[in-house]
Write a protein that holds these residues in place. Structure first.
Motif, PDB file in Angstrom:
ATOM      1  N   LEU A   3       0.848  -1.179   0.000  1.00 17.78           N
ATOM      2  CA  LEU A   3       0.000   0.000   0.000  1.00 17.78           C
ATOM      3  C   LEU A   3       0.892   1.239   0.000  1.00 17.78           C
ATOM      4  CD1 LEU A   3      -2.958   0.920   0.131  1.00 17.78           C
ATOM      5  CD2 LEU A   3      -2.760   0.907   2.615  1.00 17.78           C
ATOM      6  N   ALA A   5       0.402   4.300   0.827  1.00 20.73           N
ATOM      7  CA  ALA A   5       0.352   5.098   2.059  1.00 20.73           C
ATOM      8  C   ALA A   5       1.290   4.524   3.116  1.00 20.73           C
ATOM      9  CB  ALA A   5      -1.079   5.161   2.588  1.00 20.73           C
ATOM     10  N   ASP A   6       1.401   3.207   3.159  1.00 20.18           N
ATOM     11  CA  ASP A   6       2.302   2.575   4.122  1.00 20.18           C
ATOM     12  C   ASP A   6       3.764   2.817   3.759  1.00 20.18           C
ATOM     13  OD1 ASP A   6       0.168   1.631   5.594  1.00 20.18           O
ATOM     14  OD2 ASP A   6       0.119  -0.290   4.557  1.00 20.18           O
ATOM     15  N   GLU A   9       4.559   6.328   4.833  1.00 18.65           N
ATOM     16  CA  GLU A   9       4.646   6.430   6.292  1.00 18.65           C
ATOM     17  C   GLU A   9       5.965   5.852   6.812  1.00 18.65           C
ATOM     18  OE1 GLU A   9       2.439   4.547  10.139  1.00 18.65           O
ATOM     19  OE2 GLU A   9       1.154   5.208   8.495  1.00 18.65           O
ATOM     20  N   VAL A  28      -1.503  11.859  -0.296  1.00 12.57           N
ATOM     21  CA  VAL A  28      -1.194  10.463  -0.587  1.00 12.57           C
ATOM     22  C   VAL A  28      -2.476   9.768  -1.039  1.00 12.57           C
ATOM     23  CG1 VAL A  28      -0.438   8.262   0.380  1.00 12.57           C
ATOM     24  CG2 VAL A  28       0.737  10.372   1.008  1.00 12.57           C
ATOM     25  N   ASP A  29      -2.430   9.159  -2.206  1.00  8.36           N
ATOM     26  CA  ASP A  29      -3.559   8.406  -2.742  1.00  8.36           C
ATOM     27  C   ASP A  29      -3.693   7.124  -1.921  1.00  8.36           C
ATOM     28  OD1 ASP A  29      -5.276   6.743  -4.207  1.00  8.36           O
ATOM     29  OD2 ASP A  29      -4.573   7.509  -6.126  1.00  8.36           O
ATOM     30  N   SER A  30      -4.722   7.040  -1.089  1.00  7.88           N
ATOM     31  CA  SER A  30      -4.866   5.913  -0.160  1.00  7.88           C
ATOM     32  C   SER A  30      -5.301   4.616  -0.838  1.00  7.88           C
ATOM     33  CB  SER A  30      -5.856   6.268   0.952  1.00  7.88           C
ATOM     34  OG  SER A  30      -7.129   6.529   0.402  1.00  7.88           O
ATOM     35  N   TRP A  33      -1.669   0.918  -4.682  1.00  5.40           N
ATOM     36  CA  TRP A  33      -0.793  -0.198  -4.322  1.00  5.40           C
ATOM     37  C   TRP A  33       0.385  -0.188  -5.284  1.00  5.40           C
ATOM     38  CZ3 TRP A  33      -1.373  -3.627  -0.305  1.00  5.40           C
ATOM     39  CH2 TRP A  33      -2.572  -3.519   0.410  1.00  5.40           C
ATOM     40  N   ARG A 159      -4.634   0.448  -8.487  1.00  4.23           N
ATOM     41  CA  ARG A 159      -5.504   1.249  -7.622  1.00  4.23           C
ATOM     42  C   ARG A 159      -6.688   0.390  -7.263  1.00  4.23           C
ATOM     43  NH1 ARG A 159      -7.697   6.223  -8.747  1.00  4.23           N
ATOM     44  NH2 ARG A 159      -7.113   6.875  -6.695  1.00  4.23           N
ATOM     45  N   THR A 161     -10.131   0.095  -4.237  1.00  2.00           N
ATOM     46  CA  THR A 161     -10.827   0.548  -3.035  1.00  2.00           C
ATOM     47  C   THR A 161     -11.240  -0.671  -2.225  1.00  2.00           C
ATOM     48  OG1 THR A 161     -12.906   0.585  -4.265  1.00  2.00           O
ATOM     49  CG2 THR A 161     -11.687   2.659  -4.082  1.00  2.00           C
ATOM     50  N   ARG A 170      -6.839   0.966   5.879  1.00  2.00           N
ATOM     51  CA  ARG A 170      -5.630   1.676   5.441  1.00  2.00           C
ATOM     52  C   ARG A 170      -4.379   0.816   5.596  1.00  2.00           C
ATOM     53  NH1 ARG A 170      -4.451   6.223   3.668  1.00  2.00           N
ATOM     54  NH2 ARG A 170      -2.856   6.553   5.188  1.00  2.00           N
ATOM     55  N   ARG A 175       1.223  -1.760   8.135  1.00  2.00           N
ATOM     56  CA  ARG A 175       1.853  -0.705   8.932  1.00  2.00           C
ATOM     57  C   ARG A 175       2.446  -1.259  10.216  1.00  2.00           C
ATOM     58  NH1 ARG A 175      -2.507   2.143   7.348  1.00  2.00           N
ATOM     59  NH2 ARG A 175      -3.530   2.122   9.351  1.00  2.00           N
TER      60      ARG A 175
END
Length: 189
Positions: A3, A5-6, A9, A28-30, A33, A159, A161, A170, A175
């Protein structure tokens, strides 16, 4: 896949721990991938942040991750066999390292791209160019209003959802795993 976002981070935490630069995250586009070697990308970002601190006196950077769509190239001759590819838009992830500060020369950017990585006191026998090319990307410097950007688009993305098993909305599991790994890495550095 990881991901996006990860990845951002983990990179922000590594930049702060290893490079001594405050790191923030924006835009950041959540749902993004990435097919990415996360360790090498994170080390590149930490090495670049460290150089920004040491050579440009930058104290704070921001990371941005989104999708970039490249329009088809104009002027491809029909006989080239590229007609099919010519009509397809290319979508890639774009990872930006942003900071406020003075502009850099082309020579500086090329040097940073081709020098062996150094994070903290540790040298890593790979260059920014090696990592970016391995991911099907490119690396450049640009000015964006009052900030500077080192940008690198990556070619392999997805991408979604849809929630994946064990990842939560998320990517909580990813994470937690990344934090544990980074925590272990912090004690070594």
């Amino acid at each position: 896949p990881m991901l996006g976002a990860d990845l951002v981070e983990v990179a922000a935490r590594r930049i702060e721990a290893a490079a001594g630069v405050r790191a923030g995250v924006e835009d950041v586009d959540s749902a993004l991938w990435l097919e990415v070697d996360s360790f090498s990308v994170v080390e590149v970002l930490a090495a670049l942040a460290q150089r920004l601190r040491e050579e440009q006196s930058v104290e704070h950077v921001r990371l941005r991750l989104g999708v970039e769509t490249k329009a088809p190239q104009q002027g491809t001759p029909p006989s080239s066999g590229a007609n099919k590819a010519h009509k397809v838009q290319k979508t890639r992830a774009r990872l930006d390292l942003l900071w406020l500060g003075k502009s850099m020369s082309t020579e500086t950017v090329i040097g940073w791209e081709t020098d062996t990585l150094r994070v903290g006191a540790e040298s890593i026998p790979v260059t920014v160019r090696d990592v970016v090319e391995r991911h099907g990307g490119a690396f450049w410097f640009e000015r964006e209003r009052e900030q500077a950007v080192l940008a690198s688009p990556f070619g392999r993305i997805e991408r979604t959802t849809k929630e994946l098993p064990g990842h939560g909305i998320r990517g909580a599991q990813v994470r937690r795993t990344a934090r544990r790994a980074l925590g272990d890495r912090k004690s070594v550095v």
